[in-house]
Design a protein around this motif. Structure first.
Motif, PDB file in Angstrom:
ATOM      1  N   ILE A 334     -18.153 -15.737 -12.221  1.00 40.11           N
ATOM      2  CA  ILE A 334     -16.816 -15.988 -12.762  1.00 40.11           C
ATOM      3  C   ILE A 334     -15.924 -14.765 -12.598  1.00 40.11           C
ATOM      4  O   ILE A 334     -14.771 -14.856 -12.147  1.00 40.11           O
ATOM      5  N   ILE A 335     -16.448 -13.593 -12.956  1.00 36.06           N
ATOM      6  CA  ILE A 335     -15.651 -12.364 -12.891  1.00 36.06           C
ATOM      7  C   ILE A 335     -15.342 -11.995 -11.446  1.00 36.06           C
ATOM      8  O   ILE A 335     -14.213 -11.600 -11.116  1.00 36.06           O
ATOM      9  N   HIS A 336     -16.324 -12.128 -10.575  1.00 32.67           N
ATOM     10  CA  HIS A 336     -16.068 -11.791  -9.181  1.00 32.67           C
ATOM     11  C   HIS A 336     -15.051 -12.739  -8.561  1.00 32.67           C
ATOM     12  O   HIS A 336     -14.180 -12.312  -7.780  1.00 32.67           O
ATOM     13  N   ALA A 337     -15.129 -14.026  -8.884  1.00 31.76           N
ATOM     14  CA  ALA A 337     -14.152 -14.978  -8.360  1.00 31.76           C
ATOM     15  C   ALA A 337     -12.740 -14.580  -8.789  1.00 31.76           C
ATOM     16  O   ALA A 337     -11.802 -14.591  -7.979  1.00 31.76           O
ATOM     17  N   THR A 338     -12.590 -14.200 -10.060  1.00 29.94           N
ATOM     18  CA  THR A 338     -11.278 -13.802 -10.574  1.00 29.94           C
ATOM     19  C   THR A 338     -10.749 -12.570  -9.845  1.00 29.94           C
ATOM     20  O   THR A 338      -9.602 -12.531  -9.392  1.00 29.94           O
ATOM     21  N   ALA A 339     -11.596 -11.551  -9.714  1.00 22.53           N
ATOM     22  CA  ALA A 339     -11.172 -10.325  -9.036  1.00 22.53           C
ATOM     23  C   ALA A 339     -10.884 -10.587  -7.566  1.00 22.53           C
ATOM     24  O   ALA A 339      -9.898 -10.073  -7.006  1.00 22.53           O
ATOM     25  N   SER A 340     -11.711 -11.380  -6.934  1.00 13.77           N
ATOM     26  CA  SER A 340     -11.570 -11.636  -5.511  1.00 13.77           C
ATOM     27  C   SER A 340     -10.282 -12.381  -5.189  1.00 13.77           C
ATOM     28  O   SER A 340      -9.607 -12.082  -4.200  1.00 13.77           O
ATOM     29  N   TRP A 341      -9.907 -13.354  -6.026  1.00 17.79           N
ATOM     30  CA  TRP A 341      -8.674 -14.095  -5.793  1.00 17.79           C
ATOM     31  C   TRP A 341      -7.476 -13.167  -5.765  1.00 17.79           C
ATOM     32  O   TRP A 341      -6.633 -13.244  -4.877  1.00 17.79           O
ATOM     33  N   GLU A 342      -7.389 -12.285  -6.761  1.00 19.71           N
ATOM     34  CA  GLU A 342      -6.224 -11.406  -6.852  1.00 19.71           C
ATOM     35  C   GLU A 342      -6.230 -10.334  -5.771  1.00 19.71           C
ATOM     36  O   GLU A 342      -5.227 -10.108  -5.092  1.00 19.71           O
ATOM     37  N   LEU A 343      -7.355  -9.671  -5.586  1.00 20.29           N
ATOM     38  CA  LEU A 343      -7.400  -8.548  -4.657  1.00 20.29           C
ATOM     39  C   LEU A 343      -7.200  -8.995  -3.210  1.00 20.29           C
ATOM     40  O   LEU A 343      -6.528  -8.320  -2.433  1.00 20.29           O
ATOM     41  N   SER A 344      -7.772 -10.120  -2.836  1.00 23.57           N
ATOM     42  CA  SER A 344      -7.658 -10.560  -1.445  1.00 23.57           C
ATOM     43  C   SER A 344      -6.211 -10.854  -1.067  1.00 23.57           C
ATOM     44  O   SER A 344      -5.799 -10.629   0.079  1.00 23.57           O
ATOM     45  N   VAL A 345      -5.414 -11.328  -2.032  1.00 26.20           N
ATOM     46  CA  VAL A 345      -4.003 -11.591  -1.768  1.00 26.20           C
ATOM     47  C   VAL A 345      -3.171 -10.318  -1.913  1.00 26.20           C
ATOM     48  O   VAL A 345      -2.283 -10.038  -1.111  1.00 26.20           O
ATOM     49  N   ALA A 346      -3.469  -9.517  -2.944  1.00 31.41           N
ATOM     50  CA  ALA A 346      -2.694  -8.303  -3.190  1.00 31.41           C
ATOM     51  C   ALA A 346      -2.824  -7.292  -2.061  1.00 31.41           C
ATOM     52  O   ALA A 346      -1.901  -6.515  -1.799  1.00 31.41           O
ATOM     53  N   LEU A 347      -3.968  -7.281  -1.385  1.00 34.40           N
ATOM     54  CA  LEU A 347      -4.172  -6.340  -0.291  1.00 34.40           C
ATOM     55  C   LEU A 347      -3.563  -6.822   1.021  1.00 34.40           C
ATOM     56  O   LEU A 347      -3.549  -6.085   2.008  1.00 34.40           O
ATOM     57  N   ALA A 348      -3.069  -8.043   1.037  1.00 35.53           N
ATOM     58  CA  ALA A 348      -2.530  -8.626   2.277  1.00 35.53           C
ATOM     59  C   ALA A 348      -1.017  -8.478   2.317  1.00 35.53           C
ATOM     60  O   ALA A 348      -0.335  -8.752   1.329  1.00 35.53           O
ATOM     61  N   GLU A 351       3.727 -11.117   5.100  1.00 33.91           N
ATOM     62  CA  GLU A 351       4.010 -11.822   6.345  1.00 33.91           C
ATOM     63  C   GLU A 351       2.751 -12.218   7.108  1.00 33.91           C
ATOM     64  O   GLU A 351       2.829 -12.880   8.133  1.00 33.91           O
ATOM     65  N   ALA A 352       1.583 -11.805   6.613  1.00 36.87           N
ATOM     66  CA  ALA A 352       0.332 -12.147   7.314  1.00 36.87           C
ATOM     67  C   ALA A 352      -0.745 -12.585   6.326  1.00 36.87           C
ATOM     68  O   ALA A 352      -1.924 -12.345   6.539  1.00 36.87           O
ATOM     69  N   GLN A 353      -0.322 -13.260   5.264  1.00 36.93           N
ATOM     70  CA  GLN A 353      -1.287 -13.677   4.246  1.00 36.93           C
ATOM     71  C   GLN A 353      -2.373 -14.569   4.824  1.00 36.93           C
ATOM     72  O   GLN A 353      -3.546 -14.434   4.490  1.00 36.93           O
ATOM     73  N   GLY A 354      -1.979 -15.510   5.669  1.00 33.84           N
ATOM     74  CA  GLY A 354      -2.963 -16.429   6.225  1.00 33.84           C
ATOM     75  C   GLY A 354      -4.026 -15.713   7.026  1.00 33.84           C
ATOM     76  O   GLY A 354      -5.222 -15.948   6.846  1.00 33.84           O
ATOM     77  N   ALA A 355      -3.612 -14.803   7.907  1.00 36.16           N
ATOM     78  CA  ALA A 355      -4.566 -14.064   8.736  1.00 36.16           C
ATOM     79  C   ALA A 355      -5.494 -13.225   7.871  1.00 36.16           C
ATOM     80  O   ALA A 355      -6.709 -13.166   8.111  1.00 36.16           O
ATOM     81  N   TYR A 356      -4.941 -12.579   6.854  1.00 37.23           N
ATOM     82  CA  TYR A 356      -5.760 -11.724   5.990  1.00 37.23           C
ATOM     83  C   TYR A 356      -6.750 -12.545   5.172  1.00 37.23           C
ATOM     84  O   TYR A 356      -7.926 -12.191   5.050  1.00 37.23           O
ATOM     85  N   PRO A 410      -1.068   2.629  -9.063  1.00 36.31           N
ATOM     86  CA  PRO A 410       0.243   3.227  -8.839  1.00 36.31           C
ATOM     87  C   PRO A 410       0.114   4.626  -8.237  1.00 36.31           C
ATOM     88  O   PRO A 410      -0.807   5.362  -8.594  1.00 36.31           O
ATOM     89  N   PRO A 411       1.038   5.051  -7.333  1.00 35.05           N
ATOM     90  CA  PRO A 411       2.092   4.203  -6.793  1.00 35.05           C
ATOM     91  C   PRO A 411       1.548   3.270  -5.729  1.00 35.05           C
ATOM     92  O   PRO A 411       0.698   3.653  -4.959  1.00 35.05           O
ATOM     93  N   THR A 412       2.030   2.043  -5.748  1.00 34.00           N
ATOM     94  CA  THR A 412       1.549   1.062  -4.787  1.00 34.00           C
ATOM     95  C   THR A 412       2.698   0.238  -4.260  1.00 34.00           C
ATOM     96  O   THR A 412       3.843   0.395  -4.698  1.00 34.00           O
ATOM     97  N   ARG A 413       2.392  -0.656  -3.367  1.00 31.70           N
ATOM     98  CA  ARG A 413       3.433  -1.503  -2.811  1.00 31.70           C
ATOM     99  C   ARG A 413       3.923  -2.491  -3.857  1.00 31.70           C
ATOM    100  O   ARG A 413       3.217  -2.793  -4.816  1.00 31.70           O
ATOM    101  N   PRO A 414       5.127  -2.998  -3.718  1.00 33.01           N
ATOM    102  CA  PRO A 414       5.600  -4.018  -4.648  1.00 33.01           C
ATOM    103  C   PRO A 414       4.656  -5.210  -4.671  1.00 33.01           C
ATOM    104  O   PRO A 414       3.983  -5.499  -3.698  1.00 33.01           O
ATOM    105  N   SER A 415       4.613  -5.874  -5.828  1.00 34.16           N
ATOM    106  CA  SER A 415       3.725  -7.025  -5.972  1.00 34.16           C
ATOM    107  C   SER A 415       4.038  -8.084  -4.927  1.00 34.16           C
ATOM    108  O   SER A 415       5.186  -8.374  -4.634  1.00 34.16           O
ATOM    109  N   LEU A 416       2.959  -8.655  -4.403  1.00 39.46           N
ATOM    110  CA  LEU A 416       3.114  -9.733  -3.426  1.00 39.46           C
ATOM    111  C   LEU A 416       2.986 -11.099  -4.074  1.00 39.46           C
ATOM    112  O   LEU A 416       2.959 -12.113  -3.400  1.00 39.46           O
TER     113      LEU A 416
END
Length: 426
Positions: A334-348, A351-356, A410-416
Motif C-alpha cells: 500500500i505504501i509503495h503504491a502511494t509513493a510510486s504514483w506520486e514520484l513517477s509523475v513528479a519526476l517526469a 511535456e513527456a509524461q507518457g514516455a516517462y 526544495p528547491p525543486t521544479r514547480p509542481s507538475l
C-alpha cells in the motif's frame, strides 16, 4: 444527511468528476473480467489446448518477456495520440488476442497470441495512471488509491465467478470464462469512448508562425529517472512475494495448512480495500512520498523476518508468523503504491509524461518477469535467505531516497500536478 445526499457527497469526493467516476467503473469491470480468466489461464492451456507442463511454462515466460515492451510503447503512443483512443485500442487488442486462443491448439500460435495480448495488458496500468495524472491533477494520488481499491474489488468478484464456474468440473467452463473476459473488454471499450479526453501537458501554446521551443525530454537520457526506475523494480517484489512465494512457502517449508494460502490472499485484498485510500494522503506531495520510503523499509524487514520465523516451529507459530508477514507486506504494498504514483509523475517533465511513465512501467513488468525466478531462488536457499532479501530491499529503498533527493526536495521544479496547458493555434 439522507441516503441520496450521502451518495452524492461520496461521488463528489472522487477526483475527476463524471469522467473520473466512469473510468473507475471501467477499472472494476476490467478487473472482474481479468479475475475470471487469470486464475485458470495455465489450466486452460493444459486441459483445453492439451499443452504439456514445459510448454505452458515456456509460453508464459515468452509472453511475459514480450509484455515488458508494452509499458514504454504505450507511453510513447500516449504522448502522440489522444489518450482515450490509445486506451480503447489497448482494450480491443487484449480482447482480440484472447479470443484468438479459441481458434487453435497449436503451441506456436498460442504463444504468439499470448505475447500479443501481453503487450496491451502490461500497458494498461501505465495508461490509467497517465489518465489519472491528466484528469485528477493535484488529486492524482487519491484518485489512484480509489482506483486501486476498485481493482481489488473487481479481482475478488471475478475470482469468485471463476471458482463457481470451475466447480462444475466441465472443460467448457474454461472457454466460458475466456469469452466472459472478452465481453468485458468490449463493454469497457464502449464506456471508455464516452470519457472526455483529458488535457495533455504536451500541447503548448503556439501561434501558426511560432513553434514550441522545448522538445519533450527523453527518459532514456535521464539518468536519475532510470536509476529511480531500477530501484522501483526491486521494491515491486512485494507483489511476487505475496502472490507466488507465500503459497509455495506454506506448502514446502511450514507446518501451516494449505488452506491458509487463499485466506491470506483474501486478507491482503481486504487490507488494501480498507487502507489504500486513507493512507494515500501521506503521499500527496513528492517530498511526502519520498519520506514513505523509510516506513516501507521497516515493513519489508518485518515481513521477511516473519517469513523466516514461519519455518522455525509448529503449526501455531507458522500460522501466526505468516499472518504477520502478510499484514506487513500488504502495508508495504500500500505504501509503495502511494509513493510510486506520486514520484513517477513528479519526476517526469509535463511535456513527456507518457514516455516517462512508460519507462517507469518497465519496473513492474520486469519484476513480474524476473521476480518469480528470484523468489524461488530465495526459497530454495532456506529460511535465512528471507532476512537477507529484506536487507536488500532496505538497500533499494535507501538508494531510491538518495537518487531522487535533489529532484523532490526544495528547491525543486514547480509542481507538475496541475501543469499549465494551452492548445496550439493553427
Amino acid at each position: 444527511m439522507n441516503r441520496t445526499t450521502w451518495h452524492r457527497a461520496a461521488l463528489d469526493r472522487i477526483p475527476g468528476g463524471r469522467d473520473g467516476r466512469r473510468m473507475l467503473l471501467v477499472s472494476i469491470i476490467d478487473k472482474t473480467g481479468t479475475g475470471l480468466w487469470a486464475g485458470c489461464t495455465a489450466l486452460y492451456f493444459t486441459y483445453v489446448s492439451g499443452l504439456g507442463l514445459g510448454q505452458v511454462g515456456l509460453l508464459m515466460t515468452v509472453s511475459g518477456g514480450v509484455g515488458i515492451a508494452g509499458a514504454p510503447l504505450a507511453g510513447h503512443l500516449a504522448d502522440r495520440f489522444p489518450l482515450v483512443r490509445v486506451i480503447v485500442g489497448a482494450q480491443l487488442m487484449r480482447g482480440a488476442a484472447l479470443l484468438a486462443l479459441l481458434t487453435t491448439d497449436n503451441f506456436l500460435l498460442l504463444t504468439l497470441y499470448s505475447a500479443l495480448g501481453a503487450l496491451p495488458d502490461r500497458a494498461g496500468s501505465v495508461l490509467i495512471k497517465l489518465y489519472a495524472a491528466r484528469l485528477a491533477g493535484s488529486d492524482r494520488v487519491r484518485y489512484q488509491a480509489i482506483q486501486r481499491t476498485t481493482v481489488n474489488i473487481g479481482w475478488s468478484i471475478g475470482g469468485l465467478g471463476a471458482a463457481a464456474a470451475l466447480a462444475t468440473g466441465s472443460p467448457r467452463a474454461y472457454a466460458v470464462l475466456l469469452v466472459g473476459n472478452v465481453l468485458t473488454y468490449l463493454v469497457i471499450a464502449v464506456l471508455t469512448l464516452r470519457c472526455a479526453e483529458p488535457p495533455a501537458p504536451s500541447r503548448t501554446v503556439a501561434t501558426s508562425d511560432e513553434a514550441p521551443k522545448d522538445r519533450p525530454t527523453s527518459p532514456w537520457r535521464d539518468r536519475t529517472f532510470l536509476a529511480y526506475t531500477a530501484t522501483e523494480a526491486a521494491l515491486f517484489l512485494d507483489d511476487t512475494i505475496l502472490q507466488v512465494a507465500v503459497p509455495l512457502w506454506i506448502v514446502h517449508a511450514t507446518a501451516a495448512p494449505v488452506g491458509l494460502a487463499p485466506l491470506l490472499l483474501v486478507l491482503n485484498t481486504v487490507l488494501v480495500v480498507l487502507f489504500q485510500v486513507p493512507l494515500s494522503r501521506f503521499g500527496a506531495t513528492a517530498p511526502a512520498a519520498r519520506s514513505l520510503l523509510v516506513p516501507l523499509s521497516g515493513l519489508f524487514v518485518v515481513g521477511t523476518l516473519a517469513l523466516a520465523a514461519s519455518a522455525a516451529g509448529g503449526r501455531p507459530l507458522a500460522i501466526t508468523a505468516l499472518v504477520v508477514a502478510v499484514i506487513a507486506l500488504t502495508f508495504a504494498e500500500i505504501i509503495h503504491a502511494t509513493a510510486s504514483w506520486e514520484l513517477s509523475v513528479a519526476l517526469a517533465p509535463a511535456e513527456a509524461q507518457g514516455a516517462y511513465l512508460g519507462v517507469h512501467g518497465l519496473a513492474q513488468s520486469s519484476q513480474r518477469f524476473v521476480g518469480p525466478l528470484l523468489i524461488t531462488g530465495v526459497m530454495s536457499a532456506g529460511p535465512l535467505a528471507w532476512p537477507l532479501l529484506g536487507l536488500a530491499l532496505v538497500g533499494a529503498g535507501a538508494a531510491q531516497r538518495r537518487v531522487i533527493r535533489d529532484r523532490v526536495t526544495p528547491p525543486t521544479r514547480p509542481s507538475l500536478s496541475v501543469p499549465t496547458v494551452t492548445v496550439s493555434e493553427h
